[in-house]
Scaffold this motif. Structure first.
Motif, PDB file in Angstrom:
ATOM      1  N   VAL A  30       0.858  -1.176   0.000  1.00 25.06           N
ATOM      2  CA  VAL A  30       0.000   0.000   0.000  1.00 25.06           C
ATOM      3  C   VAL A  30       0.900   1.234   0.000  1.00 25.06           C
ATOM      4  O   VAL A  30       1.741   1.400   0.889  1.00 25.06           O
ATOM      5  N   THR A  31       0.750   2.079  -1.008  1.00 26.15           N
ATOM      6  CA  THR A  31       1.616   3.261  -1.126  1.00 26.15           C
ATOM      7  C   THR A  31       0.901   4.560  -0.809  1.00 26.15           C
ATOM      8  O   THR A  31       1.552   5.566  -0.539  1.00 26.15           O
ATOM      9  N   SER A  32      -0.421   4.556  -0.854  1.00 24.40           N
ATOM     10  CA  SER A  32      -1.169   5.776  -0.544  1.00 24.40           C
ATOM     11  C   SER A  32      -2.550   5.412  -0.039  1.00 24.40           C
ATOM     12  O   SER A  32      -3.058   4.310  -0.294  1.00 24.40           O
ATOM     13  N   ARG A  33      -3.156   6.350   0.668  1.00 23.15           N
ATOM     14  CA  ARG A  33      -4.483   6.141   1.248  1.00 23.15           C
ATOM     15  C   ARG A  33      -5.191   7.487   1.241  1.00 23.15           C
ATOM     16  O   ARG A  33      -4.724   8.442   1.882  1.00 23.15           O
ATOM     17  N   THR A  34      -6.317   7.580   0.512  1.00 26.44           N
ATOM     18  CA  THR A  34      -7.011   8.856   0.352  1.00 26.44           C
ATOM     19  C   THR A  34      -8.507   8.644   0.502  1.00 26.44           C
ATOM     20  O   THR A  34      -9.074   7.736  -0.131  1.00 26.44           O
TER      21      THR A  34
ATOM     22  N   GLY B  11       1.560   1.524 -10.797  1.00 27.94           N
ATOM     23  CA  GLY B  11       0.649   1.707  -9.680  1.00 27.94           C
ATOM     24  C   GLY B  11      -0.769   1.295 -10.026  1.00 27.94           C
ATOM     25  O   GLY B  11      -1.259   1.574 -11.125  1.00 27.94           O
TER      26      GLY B  11
ATOM     27  N   ARG C  12      -4.866   1.370  -8.484  1.00 25.43           N
ATOM     28  CA  ARG C  12      -5.715   2.080  -7.534  1.00 25.43           C
ATOM     29  C   ARG C  12      -7.047   1.347  -7.417  1.00 25.43           C
ATOM     30  O   ARG C  12      -7.637   0.952  -8.418  1.00 25.43           O
TER      31      ARG C  12
ATOM     32  N   HIS D 217      -2.796   0.580   5.868  1.00 25.05           N
ATOM     33  CA  HIS D 217      -2.170   1.894   5.793  1.00 25.05           C
ATOM     34  C   HIS D 217      -0.899   1.780   4.947  1.00 25.05           C
ATOM     35  O   HIS D 217      -0.422   0.671   4.679  1.00 25.05           O
ATOM     36  N   PRO D 218      -0.340   2.893   4.489  1.00 20.06           N
ATOM     37  CA  PRO D 218       0.885   2.820   3.686  1.00 20.06           C
ATOM     38  C   PRO D 218       1.950   1.958   4.356  1.00 20.06           C
ATOM     39  O   PRO D 218       2.226   2.089   5.554  1.00 20.06           O
TER      40      PRO D 218
ATOM     41  N   GLU E  97      -9.578   5.342  -1.049  1.00 21.05           N
ATOM     42  CA  GLU E  97      -8.823   4.883  -2.209  1.00 21.05           C
ATOM     43  C   GLU E  97      -7.442   4.456  -1.743  1.00 21.05           C
ATOM     44  O   GLU E  97      -6.772   5.183  -1.006  1.00 21.05           O
ATOM     45  N   LEU E  98      -7.016   3.273  -2.193  1.00 17.86           N
ATOM     46  CA  LEU E  98      -5.677   2.768  -1.884  1.00 17.86           C
ATOM     47  C   LEU E  98      -4.853   2.710  -3.159  1.00 17.86           C
ATOM     48  O   LEU E  98      -5.328   2.250  -4.204  1.00 17.86           O
ATOM     49  N   GLY E  99      -3.610   3.182  -3.078  1.00 19.20           N
ATOM     50  CA  GLY E  99      -2.640   2.989  -4.138  1.00 19.20           C
ATOM     51  C   GLY E  99      -1.800   1.767  -3.820  1.00 19.20           C
ATOM     52  O   GLY E  99      -1.383   1.575  -2.674  1.00 19.20           O
TER      53      GLY E  99
END
Length: 362
Positions: free
Chosen positions: A58-62, A113, A115, A136-137, A70-72
Motif C-alpha cells: 500500500v503506497t497511498s491512502r485517500t 501503480g 488504484r 495503511h501505507p 482509495e488505496l494505491g
C-alpha cells in the motif's frame, strides 16, 4: 479411386504425375509416424501454469468521499505491474485471510501503480472494515493479477450508469471514451452528494457529459427509463450498481434509445428457478434446509461463518468445496467440466433439484 496408386497426370498426359507420385510416397511414409487417422492428430499441449500472485505494498491512502477510501498499490521493488484494461478487477487476500474483489479505478497507462476504492460497510462481512481500519501505507497484500469480466468495447456512442461505488470500473472507461473521442454520457447516482466518490474527477473529465444524481436532493433514486433517457441513439450502456438499479435498467432497455447493455453487479444475482433442497455439512454433519430464494453458501455460513467467499456470483472460485454425494445443478461460470466431474462445487450459486440432498466436505 485406389489411393495406393498415384492418379494420372493433372494435365491429362498418359504418364503418372511425378509430383503426385512423390506426394503419395511421402504420405505413406509420414502418416504411420503420427498414427491413425493420420494428419489430424497433434501432440497435446501442456496446460499453461497459472500465473503467480503478486505481493503489493500500500503506497497511498485517500478518502475520496465520506465513507470511501482509495488505496494505491505498487510493487515493493518498484517494478512494472501487469497490464490491465478498463473494467478489470483485482482479488486481494487481506491480512485476516479474507479474499475480496475490487475494480481497478486508476489509469491503465500507469504500469507502476494500481488504484482501488472501497466503501466502508459497517454491517457487512468485515472485508471493507478491515481495509478501512487496518490497511495503511507500508502494508503488504497478496494480490491475484488483473482479470476482466466487464470489458469496455469502445462503441461509438456510450452511456455509463454508476450507482455509488459502482463508479469505480466506469471511471477508467469514461477516461478511455474521452481519449477516443466517443459520444459518451455518464450518470452517477447515490443517496447523498457527499456519498458520491470521484465527483471532482468526473466533472473535470467531462463537465457537459456527467450528471450527478443525489437521491436526497432529487426526491429519490431515478427509475430505469429516466436513466436511459440520457442515452444517445443506438448507444451501448455500461451499468454498475446495486441490484434494484440494474433491474430497473434491464426492464426499461427495450423502450429506450439504447441498443445494448453491459453490466456488473455489486453482489449476488437474484435466484432464478430456485427450488428447496437439503445441505449436509460433512458425511455425518448436520442437515440444513436451503429455501428456494437463498443460496447454499448463505445457509451454510449461518452455522459455519468461517467458510470463505468473495464474489457471491460464481466466477471467483473462493468458496469452492468438494461434493461428497448428491446431484448438483452447477450455475457457476468458473469450474471446468473436469473440475465438476471431480466433485468441485461453488455453493454461492449452485443448487440442487427439489428434495435432493447435497453432502459437502466442509
Amino acid at each position: 479411386m485406389d489411393l495406393a496408386t498415384p492418379p494420372p497426370d493433372l494435365y491429362g498426359r498418359p504418364g503418372p504425375d511425378r509430383f503426385l507420385r512423390r506426394l503419395t510416397a511421402f504420405s505413406d511414409w509420414y502418416t504411420p509416424i503420427l498414427g491413425a487417422p493420420g494428419l489430424r492428430r497433434s501432440p497435446r499441449r501442456r496446460a499453461p501454469r497459472p500465473a503467480a500472485p503478486l505481493t503489493l505494498a500500500v503506497t497511498s491512502r485517500t478518502m475520496v468521499s465520506a465513507d470511501v477510501v482509495e488505496l494505491g498499490l505498487a510493487d515493493p521493488a518498484a517494478g512494472p505491474l501487469p497490464p490491465w484494461q478498463p473494467g478489470a478487477r483485482l482479488l486481494l487476500t487481506l491480512p485476516s485471510g479474507r479474499e475480496r474483489h475490487y475494480s481497478l479505478c486508476g489509469d491503465p497507462a500507469d504500469r507502476y501503480g494500481y488504484r482501488i476504492a472501497v466503501r466502508r460497510i459497517a454491517d457487512g462481512a468485515g472485508g471493507s472494515v478491515e481495509i478501512h481500519d487496518q490497511l495503511h501505507p507500508g502494508a503488504r497484500l497478496t494480490v491475484r493479477r488483473p482479470r476482466n469480466g466487464f470489458a469496455f468495447c469502445a462503441e461509438p456512442a456510450v452511456l455509463f450508469l454508476a450507482g455509488g461505488i459502482g463508479v469505480t470500473p466506469l471511471l477508467p472507461m469514461a477516461r478511455e471514451a474521452e481519449r477516443l473521442g466517443l459520444d459518451w454520457r455518464l450518470v452517477h447516482a447515490g443517496r447523498t452528494a457527499e456519498a458520491l466518490p470521484y465527483t471532482a474527477q468526473l466533472r473535470a473529465l467531462g463537465p457537459d457529459r456527467v450528471e450527478l444524481w443525489a437521491d436526497d436532493r432529487r426526491g429519490g433514486p431515478p427509475d430505469g427509463a429516466e436513466l436511459l433517457s440520457r442515452a444517445p441513439e443506438g448507444a451501448a450502456v455500461y451499468c454498475c450498481g446495486p441490484a434494484p438499479m440494474l433491474a430497473a435498467v434491464q426492464r426499461a432497455l427495450d423502450a429506450s434509445p439504447a441498443r445494448a447493455l453491459h453490466f456488473e453487479r455489486f453482489g449476488a444475482a437474484p435466484i432464478v428457478d430456485g427450488r428447496p433442497f437439503t445441505l449436509r455439512l460433512g458425511a455425518e454433519g448436520p442437515e440444513l434446509a436451503v429455501p428456494a430464494d437463498r443460496s447454499a453458501l448463505d445457509v451454510a455460513r449461518e452455522l459455519r461463518p468461517d467458510l470463505p467467499y468473495s464474489c457471491h456470483q460464481g466466477f471467483c472460485g473462493t468458496c469452492k468445496v468438494n461434493l461428497l454425494s448428491g446431484t448438483p445443478e452447477h450455475r457457476d461460470r468458473r469450474l471446468t467440466p473436469e473440475e465438476r466431474a471431480g466433485g468441485a462445487l461453488l455453493p454461492c450459486v449452485s443448487r440442487a433439484a427439489e428434495g435432493e440432498t447435497l453432502v459437502l466436505d466442509v
